[in-house]
Design a protein around this motif. Structure first.
Motif, PDB file in Angstrom:
ATOM      1  N   TRP A  29      29.168 -38.478  -3.885  1.00  0.00           N
ATOM      2  CA  TRP A  29      29.613 -39.530  -2.976  1.00  0.00           C
ATOM      3  C   TRP A  29      30.320 -38.872  -1.797  1.00  0.00           C
ATOM      4  CZ3 TRP A  29      31.531 -38.355  -7.720  1.00  0.00           C
ATOM      5  CH2 TRP A  29      32.882 -38.055  -7.849  1.00  0.00           C
ATOM      6  N   SER A  37      24.280 -34.097   0.132  1.00  0.00           N
ATOM      7  CA  SER A  37      24.602 -34.592  -1.198  1.00  0.00           C
ATOM      8  C   SER A  37      23.414 -34.526  -2.151  1.00  0.00           C
ATOM      9  CB  SER A  37      25.113 -36.036  -1.126  1.00  0.00           C
ATOM     10  OG  SER A  37      26.343 -36.100  -0.443  1.00  0.00           O
ATOM     11  N   THR A  44      25.638 -41.826   3.933  1.00  0.00           N
ATOM     12  CA  THR A  44      26.943 -41.550   3.336  1.00  0.00           C
ATOM     13  C   THR A  44      27.258 -42.616   2.288  1.00  0.00           C
ATOM     14  OG1 THR A  44      27.802 -40.357   5.240  1.00  0.00           O
ATOM     15  CG2 THR A  44      29.419 -41.441   3.825  1.00  0.00           C
ATOM     16  N   ARG A  45      27.794 -42.187   1.142  1.00  0.00           N
ATOM     17  CA  ARG A  45      28.083 -43.104   0.039  1.00  0.00           C
ATOM     18  C   ARG A  45      29.579 -43.207  -0.193  1.00  0.00           C
ATOM     19  NH1 ARG A  45      22.982 -41.941  -0.022  1.00  0.00           N
ATOM     20  NH2 ARG A  45      21.571 -43.010  -1.451  1.00  0.00           N
ATOM     21  N   SER A  46      30.038 -44.410  -0.550  1.00  0.00           N
ATOM     22  CA  SER A  46      31.444 -44.595  -0.909  1.00  0.00           C
ATOM     23  C   SER A  46      31.605 -44.860  -2.400  1.00  0.00           C
ATOM     24  CB  SER A  46      32.062 -45.747  -0.108  1.00  0.00           C
ATOM     25  OG  SER A  46      31.359 -46.955  -0.340  1.00  0.00           O
ATOM     26  N   SER A  47      30.509 -44.777  -3.146  1.00  0.00           N
ATOM     27  CA  SER A  47      30.539 -44.886  -4.599  1.00  0.00           C
ATOM     28  C   SER A  47      29.620 -43.811  -5.169  1.00  0.00           C
ATOM     29  CB  SER A  47      30.059 -46.267  -5.071  1.00  0.00           C
ATOM     30  OG  SER A  47      30.895 -47.291  -4.569  1.00  0.00           O
ATOM     31  N   PRO A  48      29.880 -43.327  -6.370  1.00  0.00           N
ATOM     32  CA  PRO A  48      29.055 -42.262  -6.951  1.00  0.00           C
ATOM     33  C   PRO A  48      27.605 -42.689  -7.156  1.00  0.00           C
ATOM     34  CG  PRO A  48      31.140 -42.458  -8.121  1.00  0.00           C
ATOM     35  CD  PRO A  48      31.043 -43.651  -7.222  1.00  0.00           C
ATOM     36  N   GLN A 347      35.113 -40.715   0.283  1.00  0.00           N
ATOM     37  CA  GLN A 347      35.216 -39.687  -0.749  1.00  0.00           C
ATOM     38  C   GLN A 347      36.102 -40.054  -1.937  1.00  0.00           C
ATOM     39  OE1 GLN A 347      36.064 -39.326   2.528  1.00  0.00           O
ATOM     40  NE2 GLN A 347      37.763 -37.901   2.795  1.00  0.00           N
ATOM     41  N   GLY A 349      35.370 -42.682  -3.615  1.00  0.00           N
ATOM     42  CA  GLY A 349      34.368 -43.213  -4.524  1.00  0.00           C
ATOM     43  C   GLY A 349      34.613 -44.619  -5.002  1.00  0.00           C
ATOM     44  N   SER A 378      31.318 -33.623   0.977  1.00  0.00           N
ATOM     45  CA  SER A 378      30.806 -34.371  -0.165  1.00  0.00           C
ATOM     46  C   SER A 378      31.721 -34.193  -1.365  1.00  0.00           C
ATOM     47  CB  SER A 378      29.400 -33.878  -0.533  1.00  0.00           C
ATOM     48  OG  SER A 378      28.529 -33.911   0.573  1.00  0.00           O
TER      49      SER A 378
END
Length: 385
Positions: A29, A37, A44-48, A347, A349, A378
């Motif tokens: 994430w 990643s 871009t992710r804000s959760s795993p 980050q 998550g 990441s």
């Protein structure tokens, strides 16, 4: 089970890393602008999100816009920007999903990366570096200023067990407990008592840090180094802004200096950014020093300190990690994962990218978290079952 064969150095290393069961899933994430990643895109992710559908990942390491990965079978993989071969692509190709390194020998046991270069240790203890940046600044450690698009052995004749990298410097520990450094030395991060490039501006070969032979762990910030020895002490050199070194000052030091508390029960240490660090004791407590403006000190406030100060009172912490965006985390002995610090790139998550946290908060409700690799932007977590 071949994975649990403790006569195999690689399997022993994987178990020590936390991937001690039959499978180890990797989750990512945070920033993914360059596909670093390994999730198959540049979102871009804000959760795993799980990296692929395989369950044989052991570790991750990375620089600003790339990451490399170690599998339990001893192979190494890379994703993100491929310039200078930093993602292990000899063709300097960029990828958004992990791609295996060309001519992979499949006998790697340890990986480390920072900014523009990567370091790998084989199960025979040989050390190999790849990548570098324009001008190099000696970061590859082979005595030249030439960027390497495929791994080149350094420290020939020595047997290594640990390695870490900063922006343009590296430090490795031999099986006999010696610490060796190379690369850029503008803040004294090589621990040689000097603040210039070592030994010749623009060139570098590895040089021993002092004469001690009891080092067990090493961590590098962008321009600093921290070492743990078998006596349970932490020693620091390099850039010491905000008191990241825990030596009760903000003065840079070019020779290894012991943290002020003089404790003898330190088990591990990480330097997350220029200015924040986290350390773990053998008794399962965690401590931080340096910058805390984003809550990265984990002590419930944004006040920076220049000595290691305990985070909470728990004695059940098992492993620690940090990234270069002042996000910090730790796993507990019950397999839960806890994060705090900066949130700007998702980050933490927790599904949002706005509110920093100044105290540890559990990531979801999952257990089974084994390690929290320290990367650049990441965030990665390994769930070992």
């Amino acid at each position: 089970d071949e994975f649990l064969d403790m006569t195999n150095p690689r399997k022993m290393m994987m178990a020590a890393a936390g991937a001690g069961g039959d499978s180890a899933s990797m989750f990512a994430w945070g920033k993914n602008q360059y596909g670093q990643s390994g999730l198959g895109d540049v979102v871009t992710r804000s959760s795993p999100v799980q990296v692929g559908d395989l369950a044989d990942w052991a570790d991750a390491a990375g620089g600003e816009n790339y990451n490399i990965f170690l599998k339990t079978d001893g192979t190494v993989w890379g994703s993100g920007t491929g310039s200078n071969g930093r993602n292990l692509s000899e063709t300097k190709t960029s990828y958004s999903s992990p791609v295996q390194m060309t001519n992979d020998s499949g006998d790697w046991i340890k990986i480390s990366s920072m900014e523009s270069f990567s370091q790998l240790i084989k199960d025979d203890g040989t050390l190999w570096n790849v990548g570098g940046s324009t001008g190099n600044r000696g970061s590859v450690g082979d005595g030249t200023a030439v960027v390497k698009s495929s791994p080149i052995q350094v420290g020939v004749g020595k047997t290594f067990k640990e390695v870490a990298g900063g922006w343009w410097h590296g430090v490795a520990i031999t099986e006999s407990g010696q610490a060796w450094s190379w690369g850029y030395n503008n803040y004294g991060q090589l621990g040689q008592g000097t603040v210039n490039d070592w030994p010749t501006p623009g060139l570098s070969s590895i040089v021993q840090m002092g004469s001690a032979s009891n080092w067990t762990k090493v961590a590098c910030g962008p321009q600093s180094t921290a070492l743990v020895n078998s006596s349970g002490e932490i020693w620091f050199c390099g850039q010491n802004a905000a008191g990241v070194g825990g030596i009760n000052s903000e003065t840079n030091v070019s020779s290894l200096t012991q943290e002020t508390g003089g404790r003898t029960d330190w088990a591990d240490v990480r330097i997350g950014s220029y200015y924040n660090s986290i350390a773990l004791t053998t008794g399962g407590t965690i401590w931080s020093s340096g910058h805390s403006g984003d809550g990265d000190g984990g002590r419930g406030n944004t006040t920076s300190v220049s000595v290691f100060t305990q985070i909470g009172s728990l004695t059940t912490w098992a492993s620690i990690g940090a990234n270069r965006m002042r996000t910090v985390g730790a796993t507990k002995t019950d397999g839960t994962l806890w994060l705090w610090g900066a949130a700007a790139l998702g980050q933490l998550g927790d599904g949002q990218a706005a509110a920093n946290r100044s105290s540890p908060v559990q990531l979801g409700s999952d257990t089974g978290w084994a390690t929290l690799p320290s990367c650049w932007f990441s965030m990665f977590g390994v769930q070992g079952y």
